[in-house]
Scaffold this motif. Structure first.
Motif, PDB file in Angstrom:
ATOM      1  N   VAL A 135     -36.358  -6.461   3.227  1.00 14.76           N
ATOM      2  CA  VAL A 135     -37.137  -5.244   3.458  1.00 14.76           C
ATOM      3  C   VAL A 135     -36.950  -4.261   2.310  1.00 14.76           C
ATOM      4  O   VAL A 135     -37.909  -3.668   1.813  1.00 14.76           O
ATOM      5  CB  VAL A 135     -36.753  -4.594   4.802  1.00 14.76           C
ATOM      6  N   SER A 136     -35.713  -4.089   1.878  1.00 15.01           N
ATOM      7  CA  SER A 136     -35.444  -3.172   0.770  1.00 15.01           C
ATOM      8  C   SER A 136     -36.153  -3.640  -0.501  1.00 15.01           C
ATOM      9  O   SER A 136     -36.725  -2.833  -1.244  1.00 15.01           O
ATOM     10  CB  SER A 136     -33.937  -3.082   0.528  1.00 15.01           C
ATOM     11  N   SER A 137     -36.142  -4.939  -0.749  1.00 16.53           N
ATOM     12  CA  SER A 137     -36.811  -5.481  -1.932  1.00 16.53           C
ATOM     13  C   SER A 137     -38.312  -5.218  -1.887  1.00 16.53           C
ATOM     14  O   SER A 137     -38.923  -4.836  -2.898  1.00 16.53           O
ATOM     15  CB  SER A 137     -36.550  -6.988  -2.031  1.00 16.53           C
ATOM     16  N   PHE A 138     -38.911  -5.405  -0.709  1.00 19.25           N
ATOM     17  CA  PHE A 138     -40.332  -5.113  -0.544  1.00 19.25           C
ATOM     18  C   PHE A 138     -40.608  -3.625  -0.777  1.00 19.25           C
ATOM     19  O   PHE A 138     -41.625  -3.254  -1.380  1.00 19.25           O
ATOM     20  CB  PHE A 138     -40.814  -5.510   0.840  1.00 19.25           C
ATOM     21  N   LEU A 139     -39.712  -2.772  -0.307  1.00 17.08           N
ATOM     22  CA  LEU A 139     -39.897  -1.328  -0.483  1.00 17.08           C
ATOM     23  C   LEU A 139     -39.882  -0.952  -1.963  1.00 17.08           C
ATOM     24  O   LEU A 139     -40.613  -0.051  -2.386  1.00 17.08           O
ATOM     25  CB  LEU A 139     -38.824  -0.555   0.282  1.00 17.08           C
ATOM     26  N   HIS A 140     -39.066  -1.625  -2.751  1.00 13.21           N
ATOM     27  CA  HIS A 140     -39.073  -1.362  -4.190  1.00 13.21           C
ATOM     28  C   HIS A 140     -40.394  -1.801  -4.813  1.00 13.21           C
ATOM     29  O   HIS A 140     -40.896  -1.160  -5.746  1.00 13.21           O
ATOM     30  CB  HIS A 140     -37.895  -2.063  -4.865  1.00 13.21           C
ATOM     31  N   MET A 141     -40.983  -2.867  -4.299  1.00 12.06           N
ATOM     32  CA  MET A 141     -42.298  -3.282  -4.783  1.00 12.06           C
ATOM     33  C   MET A 141     -43.352  -2.223  -4.458  1.00 12.06           C
ATOM     34  O   MET A 141     -44.205  -1.893  -5.286  1.00 12.06           O
ATOM     35  CB  MET A 141     -42.693  -4.618  -4.165  1.00 12.06           C
ATOM     36  N   VAL A 180     -35.571   6.022  -1.647  1.00 14.74           N
ATOM     37  CA  VAL A 180     -34.531   6.478  -0.722  1.00 14.74           C
ATOM     38  C   VAL A 180     -34.436   5.568   0.501  1.00 14.74           C
ATOM     39  O   VAL A 180     -33.341   5.141   0.891  1.00 14.74           O
ATOM     40  CB  VAL A 180     -34.783   7.938  -0.299  1.00 14.74           C
ATOM     41  N   ILE A 181     -35.583   5.245   1.103  1.00 16.56           N
ATOM     42  CA  ILE A 181     -35.491   4.432   2.320  1.00 16.56           C
ATOM     43  C   ILE A 181     -35.123   2.978   1.998  1.00 16.56           C
ATOM     44  O   ILE A 181     -34.569   2.281   2.860  1.00 16.56           O
ATOM     45  CB  ILE A 181     -36.754   4.501   3.199  1.00 16.56           C
ATOM     46  N   ALA A 182     -35.386   2.524   0.779  1.00 16.61           N
ATOM     47  CA  ALA A 182     -34.903   1.202   0.381  1.00 16.61           C
ATOM     48  C   ALA A 182     -33.379   1.181   0.423  1.00 16.61           C
ATOM     49  O   ALA A 182     -32.763   0.202   0.878  1.00 16.61           O
ATOM     50  CB  ALA A 182     -35.399   0.850  -1.023  1.00 16.61           C
ATOM     51  N   CYS A 183     -32.767   2.264  -0.015  1.00 14.04           N
ATOM     52  CA  CYS A 183     -31.306   2.387   0.042  1.00 14.04           C
ATOM     53  C   CYS A 183     -30.819   2.525   1.477  1.00 14.04           C
ATOM     54  O   CYS A 183     -29.798   1.943   1.868  1.00 14.04           O
ATOM     55  CB  CYS A 183     -30.847   3.584  -0.787  1.00 14.04           C
ATOM     56  N   VAL A 184     -31.555   3.298   2.287  1.00 14.74           N
ATOM     57  CA  VAL A 184     -31.175   3.490   3.684  1.00 14.74           C
ATOM     58  C   VAL A 184     -31.244   2.176   4.453  1.00 14.74           C
ATOM     59  O   VAL A 184     -30.375   1.868   5.282  1.00 14.74           O
ATOM     60  CB  VAL A 184     -32.068   4.556   4.353  1.00 14.74           C
ATOM     61  N   VAL A 185     -32.273   1.388   4.182  1.00 10.52           N
ATOM     62  CA  VAL A 185     -32.416   0.085   4.848  1.00 10.52           C
ATOM     63  C   VAL A 185     -31.211  -0.803   4.534  1.00 10.52           C
ATOM     64  O   VAL A 185     -30.621  -1.418   5.434  1.00 10.52           O
ATOM     65  CB  VAL A 185     -33.734  -0.599   4.430  1.00 10.52           C
ATOM     66  N   ASN A 186     -30.812  -0.871   3.278  1.00 10.41           N
ATOM     67  CA  ASN A 186     -29.641  -1.669   2.934  1.00 10.41           C
ATOM     68  C   ASN A 186     -28.388  -1.147   3.625  1.00 10.41           C
ATOM     69  O   ASN A 186     -27.540  -1.931   4.069  1.00 10.41           O
ATOM     70  CB  ASN A 186     -29.433  -1.689   1.415  1.00 10.41           C
ATOM     71  N   LEU A 187     -28.286   0.175   3.725  1.00  8.90           N
ATOM     72  CA  LEU A 187     -27.138   0.772   4.408  1.00  8.90           C
ATOM     73  C   LEU A 187     -27.123   0.376   5.885  1.00  8.90           C
ATOM     74  O   LEU A 187     -26.086  -0.045   6.424  1.00  8.90           O
ATOM     75  CB  LEU A 187     -27.183   2.298   4.272  1.00  8.90           C
TER      76      LEU A 187
END
Length: 207
Positions: A135-141, A180-187
């Motif tokens: 999910v985080s990877s997709f968010l970076h895309m 930010v939410i890519a980081c939050v998802v990983n957290l």
């Protein structure tokens, strides 16, 4: 997507109205107000990129449905898809022919969400490489596509075309939000970020 005005389909009687308009058969399309432009027009490029961002975000939303811990973020992303349609609608409107849909409240919404998320994230001292969870990877895309949308909007302004200034600010904030939410998802998923090894210390608080 933002350019076509479609007639409703009558499903109850088994009749369907045609979805194709044939405007594009020779490489043209129509904007709000009836302006006929080439599909290579910078306004169409911006509209298409807004559509792309919204569609990429749909993949993220679908992935997040698989994990209840991400429900709150998923709902935010679904709301952002609505706002992206507003952005696309504004971009499809030349010469300010109608009031713009995106307002300052949309920008404040993103800023408020980011401020809350930043408070729960660990201190960031280095650049991170996109990745971690799917999910985080997709968010970076989605984030990088949003940056491209911002560039398309600026290019449109450089051509002297009318663009919703609030919409441009919104898209600038939106790419930050996705980071930010890519980081939050990983957290939330307890997945470690990948630090850029050659990065000096960054994001330090100014004294």
């Amino acid at each position: 997507m933002f350019l076509k005005i479609l007639e409703p389909c009558d499903f109850s009687r088994g009749r369907f109205r045609k979805i194709y308009t044939k405007y594009g058969d020779k490489g043209f399309t129509k904007l709000y107000g009836g302006d006929k432009v080439k599909k290579t027009h910078k306004r169409i490029e911006a509209c298409g990129t807004a559509d792309e961002v919204c569609s990429l975000l749909a993949v993220v939303v679908a992935e997040m449905r698989e994990n209840e811990i991400l429900d709150d973020i998923r709902k935010e992303c679904e709301e952002i898809q609505q706002q992206l349609f507003d952005c696309g609608s504004d971009l499809a409107t030349p010469r300010e022919l109608r009031p713009y849909k995106q307002k300052e409240e949309d920008v404040k919404y993103l800023e408020q969400r980011m401020d809350e998320y930043i408070s729960i994230l660990p201190k960031m001292e280095h650049f991170i490489i996109p990745g971690g969870s799917k999910v985080s990877s997709f968010l970076h895309m989605v984030r990088t596509a949003t940056r491209r949308l911002e560039r398309k909007m600026v290019a449109l302004i450089d051509e002297g075309e009318a663009v919703n200034e609030t919409g441009l600010i919104y898209i600038n904030r939106l790419s930050d939000y996705f980071f930010v939410i890519a980081c939050v998802v990983n957290l939330k998923l307890k997945v470690e970020e990948t630090v850029y090894k050659r990065s000096p210390k960054v994001f330090r608080t100014k004294k």
